[in-house]
Motif scaffolding. Structure first.
Motif, PDB file in Angstrom:
ATOM      1  N   ARG A 110       0.838  -1.197   0.000  1.00 27.55           N
ATOM      2  CA  ARG A 110       0.000   0.000   0.000  1.00 27.55           C
ATOM      3  C   ARG A 110       0.874   1.248   0.000  1.00 27.55           C
ATOM      4  O   ARG A 110       1.872   1.302   0.707  1.00 27.55           O
ATOM      5  N   TRP A 111       0.469   2.227  -0.801  1.00 34.96           N
ATOM      6  CA  TRP A 111       1.246   3.446  -0.982  1.00 34.96           C
ATOM      7  C   TRP A 111       0.322   4.660  -1.024  1.00 34.96           C
ATOM      8  O   TRP A 111      -0.832   4.565  -1.432  1.00 34.96           O
ATOM      9  N   ALA A 112       0.858   5.807  -0.643  1.00 37.45           N
ATOM     10  CA  ALA A 112       0.232   7.085  -0.967  1.00 37.45           C
ATOM     11  C   ALA A 112       0.635   7.440  -2.394  1.00 37.45           C
ATOM     12  O   ALA A 112       1.717   7.066  -2.856  1.00 37.45           O
ATOM     13  N   PHE A 113      -0.238   8.129  -3.115  1.00 34.73           N
ATOM     14  CA  PHE A 113       0.096   8.468  -4.506  1.00 34.73           C
ATOM     15  C   PHE A 113      -0.371   9.878  -4.828  1.00 34.73           C
ATOM     16  O   PHE A 113      -1.238  10.451  -4.167  1.00 34.73           O
ATOM     17  N   ARG A 114       0.234  10.419  -5.885  1.00 34.91           N
ATOM     18  CA  ARG A 114      -0.184  11.696  -6.467  1.00 34.91           C
ATOM     19  C   ARG A 114      -0.142  11.571  -7.980  1.00 34.91           C
ATOM     20  O   ARG A 114       0.764  10.960  -8.547  1.00 34.91           O
ATOM     21  N   LEU A 115      -1.125  12.169  -8.617  1.00 35.38           N
ATOM     22  CA  LEU A 115      -1.223  12.133 -10.081  1.00 35.38           C
ATOM     23  C   LEU A 115      -1.871  13.422 -10.551  1.00 35.38           C
ATOM     24  O   LEU A 115      -2.952  13.779 -10.077  1.00 35.38           O
ATOM     25  N   THR A 116      -1.216  14.126 -11.454  1.00 33.65           N
ATOM     26  CA  THR A 116      -1.863  15.206 -12.191  1.00 33.65           C
ATOM     27  C   THR A 116      -2.247  14.652 -13.555  1.00 33.65           C
ATOM     28  O   THR A 116      -1.405  14.076 -14.253  1.00 33.65           O
ATOM     29  N   ALA A 117      -3.520  14.786 -13.909  1.00 36.34           N
ATOM     30  CA  ALA A 117      -4.023  14.118 -15.108  1.00 36.34           C
ATOM     31  C   ALA A 117      -4.959  15.035 -15.882  1.00 36.34           C
ATOM     32  O   ALA A 117      -5.395  16.090 -15.390  1.00 36.34           O
ATOM     33  N   ASN A 118      -5.275  14.603 -17.084  1.00 38.59           N
ATOM     34  CA  ASN A 118      -6.207  15.274 -17.990  1.00 38.59           C
ATOM     35  C   ASN A 118      -7.381  14.310 -18.234  1.00 38.59           C
ATOM     36  O   ASN A 118      -7.409  13.598 -19.227  1.00 38.59           O
ATOM     37  N   PRO A 119      -8.344  14.256 -17.302  1.00 42.00           N
ATOM     38  CA  PRO A 119      -9.444  13.292 -17.442  1.00 42.00           C
ATOM     39  C   PRO A 119     -10.394  13.691 -18.573  1.00 42.00           C
ATOM     40  O   PRO A 119     -11.010  14.762 -18.536  1.00 42.00           O
ATOM     41  N   ARG A 206      -0.714  30.496 -37.745  1.00 34.63           N
ATOM     42  CA  ARG A 206      -0.812  30.014 -36.380  1.00 34.63           C
ATOM     43  C   ARG A 206      -1.893  28.943 -36.257  1.00 34.63           C
ATOM     44  O   ARG A 206      -2.998  29.103 -36.761  1.00 34.63           O
ATOM     45  N   LYS A 207      -1.572  27.853 -35.593  1.00 34.31           N
ATOM     46  CA  LYS A 207      -2.544  26.784 -35.357  1.00 34.31           C
ATOM     47  C   LYS A 207      -3.430  27.152 -34.170  1.00 34.31           C
ATOM     48  O   LYS A 207      -3.077  27.999 -33.359  1.00 34.31           O
ATOM     49  N   PRO A 208      -4.616  26.501 -34.067  1.00 31.43           N
ATOM     50  CA  PRO A 208      -5.472  26.777 -32.907  1.00 31.43           C
ATOM     51  C   PRO A 208      -4.748  26.438 -31.612  1.00 31.43           C
ATOM     52  O   PRO A 208      -3.900  25.543 -31.568  1.00 31.43           O
ATOM     53  N   PRO A 209      -5.039  27.147 -30.531  1.00 26.38           N
ATOM     54  CA  PRO A 209      -4.347  26.874 -29.265  1.00 26.38           C
ATOM     55  C   PRO A 209      -4.689  25.498 -28.723  1.00 26.38           C
ATOM     56  O   PRO A 209      -5.758  24.937 -28.995  1.00 26.38           O
ATOM     57  N   VAL A 210      -3.757  24.937 -27.963  1.00 24.47           N
ATOM     58  CA  VAL A 210      -3.999  23.684 -27.253  1.00 24.47           C
ATOM     59  C   VAL A 210      -4.798  24.010 -25.987  1.00 24.47           C
ATOM     60  O   VAL A 210      -4.451  24.937 -25.256  1.00 24.47           O
ATOM     61  N   THR A 211      -5.864  23.288 -25.754  1.00 21.00           N
ATOM     62  CA  THR A 211      -6.661  23.483 -24.544  1.00 21.00           C
ATOM     63  C   THR A 211      -6.784  22.158 -23.816  1.00 21.00           C
ATOM     64  O   THR A 211      -7.010  21.121 -24.427  1.00 21.00           O
ATOM     65  N   LEU A 212      -6.640  22.181 -22.508  1.00 18.42           N
ATOM     66  CA  LEU A 212      -6.847  20.996 -21.702  1.00 18.42           C
ATOM     67  C   LEU A 212      -7.179  21.391 -20.272  1.00 18.42           C
ATOM     68  O   LEU A 212      -6.803  22.458 -19.805  1.00 18.42           O
ATOM     69  N   VAL A 213      -7.905  20.508 -19.608  1.00 21.06           N
ATOM     70  CA  VAL A 213      -8.271  20.689 -18.212  1.00 21.06           C
ATOM     71  C   VAL A 213      -7.501  19.669 -17.397  1.00 21.06           C
ATOM     72  O   VAL A 213      -7.542  18.470 -17.687  1.00 21.06           O
ATOM     73  N   THR A 214      -6.786  20.128 -16.369  1.00 18.77           N
ATOM     74  CA  THR A 214      -5.994  19.224 -15.533  1.00 18.77           C
ATOM     75  C   THR A 214      -6.480  19.283 -14.089  1.00 18.77           C
ATOM     76  O   THR A 214      -6.982  20.319 -13.629  1.00 18.77           O
ATOM     77  N   VAL A 215      -6.340  18.175 -13.386  1.00 15.56           N
ATOM     78  CA  VAL A 215      -6.619  18.110 -11.948  1.00 15.56           C
ATOM     79  C   VAL A 215      -5.538  17.262 -11.297  1.00 15.56           C
ATOM     80  O   VAL A 215      -4.854  16.479 -11.964  1.00 15.56           O
TER      81      VAL A 215
END
Length: 260
Positions: A110-119, A206-215
């Motif tokens: 068993r471990w503690a964990f951290r993850l930043t992701a783009n769900p 110029r290409k369209p901007p990259v958009t993403l939501v992270t948590v």
């Protein structure tokens, strides 16, 4: 594989520049590997360079990098570190062999964990249009995204004892399941990012901007498949890996947390 930690000196102009853009940080991280060309792409399922920024306090911004090769962060120390304090014995970053952790993973640990992701998920807004990749925006759906990836990722997120749960599970008013306070899992620091991937100075080129939501997810897990978890730790989880998403890191649980 190697795990590297670098403390960013947020008072420096160079640090503020790369912290303001995931694309600039991606370029700075990839420049740490002399043998890696900008056009190189990792083979599907192969270990790759992953990175994540942890902002635990206003004056403490930590960059974590997992990589197949040992990095050289001299340029980052010069731009965004403490170059006057660096010397051969303490160059301004710490790198350790990641195999020390990967090799000790055992089923049931068993471990503690951290993850930043783009769900994200793929939905069709209208009947006659193709499905589009769309970000999950609520903690309920973001948590569900991670829970759906437990088995394939080689881990199980631990559940709280019944007496410790403050909220019941059930369904939302739209019929989607929610887990209440069932899991040792928190979702925080949602960020909606938008940035340009190229440097073209003209609107036409110029290409369209990259958009993403992270948590960022923080929680406790149990190893169910050590080999699958090793793959998750070295290949990453989810989309947006070039922009600071997908790096899952582990830390030992305290004696109190283990006994729960």
């Amino acid at each position: 594989m190697f795990l590297t930690r670098f403390r960013v000196n947020s008072a420096r102009p160079g640090a503020r520049r790369i912290l303001s853009s995931p694309q600039a940080m991606h370029a700075a991280v990839m420049s740490s590997f002399p043998g890696l060309l900008p056009s190189d792409t990792p083979a599907p399922g192969a270990p790759r360079v992953l990175w994540r920024l942890d902002c635990d306090a206003r004056a403490e911004v930590l960059l974590y990098i997992v990589s197949p090769d040992r990095p050289d962060l001299t340029h980052l120390v010069e731009q965004a570190g403490w170059p006057a304090a660096a010397d051969p014995a303490s160059p301004g970053w710490q790198t350790k062999p990641y195999s020390l952790l990967l090799d000790r993973l055992t089923q049931g640990d068993r471990w503690a964990f951290r993850l930043t992701a783009n769900p994200v998920h793929h939905i069709r807004r209208k009947q006659d249009e193709p499905k589009k990749r769309t970000a999950h925006l609520t903690p309920v759906h973001q948590m569900g995204w991670l829970l759906d990836r437990q088995e394939h990722g080689g881990f199980r997120i631990l559940e709280k004892p019944e007496a410790s749960r403050l909220l019941p599970s059930g369904t939302t008013d739209t019929g989607h399941r929610h887990h209440g306070d069932r899991y040792e899992l928190s979702v925080r620091d949602k960020r909606a990012l938008s940035f340009n991937k190229d440097r073209s100075s003209t609107p036409r080129g110029r290409k369209p901007p990259v958009t993403l939501v992270t948590v960022t997810f923080d929680g406790h897990l149990e190893v169910t498949d050590p080999e699958a978890l090793r793959r998750t730790l070295t290949v990453g989880l989810g989309k947006g890996k070039a922009y600071g998403c997908g790096l899952l890191t582990l830390a030992p649980l305290s004696a109190t947390q283990v006994s729960r």
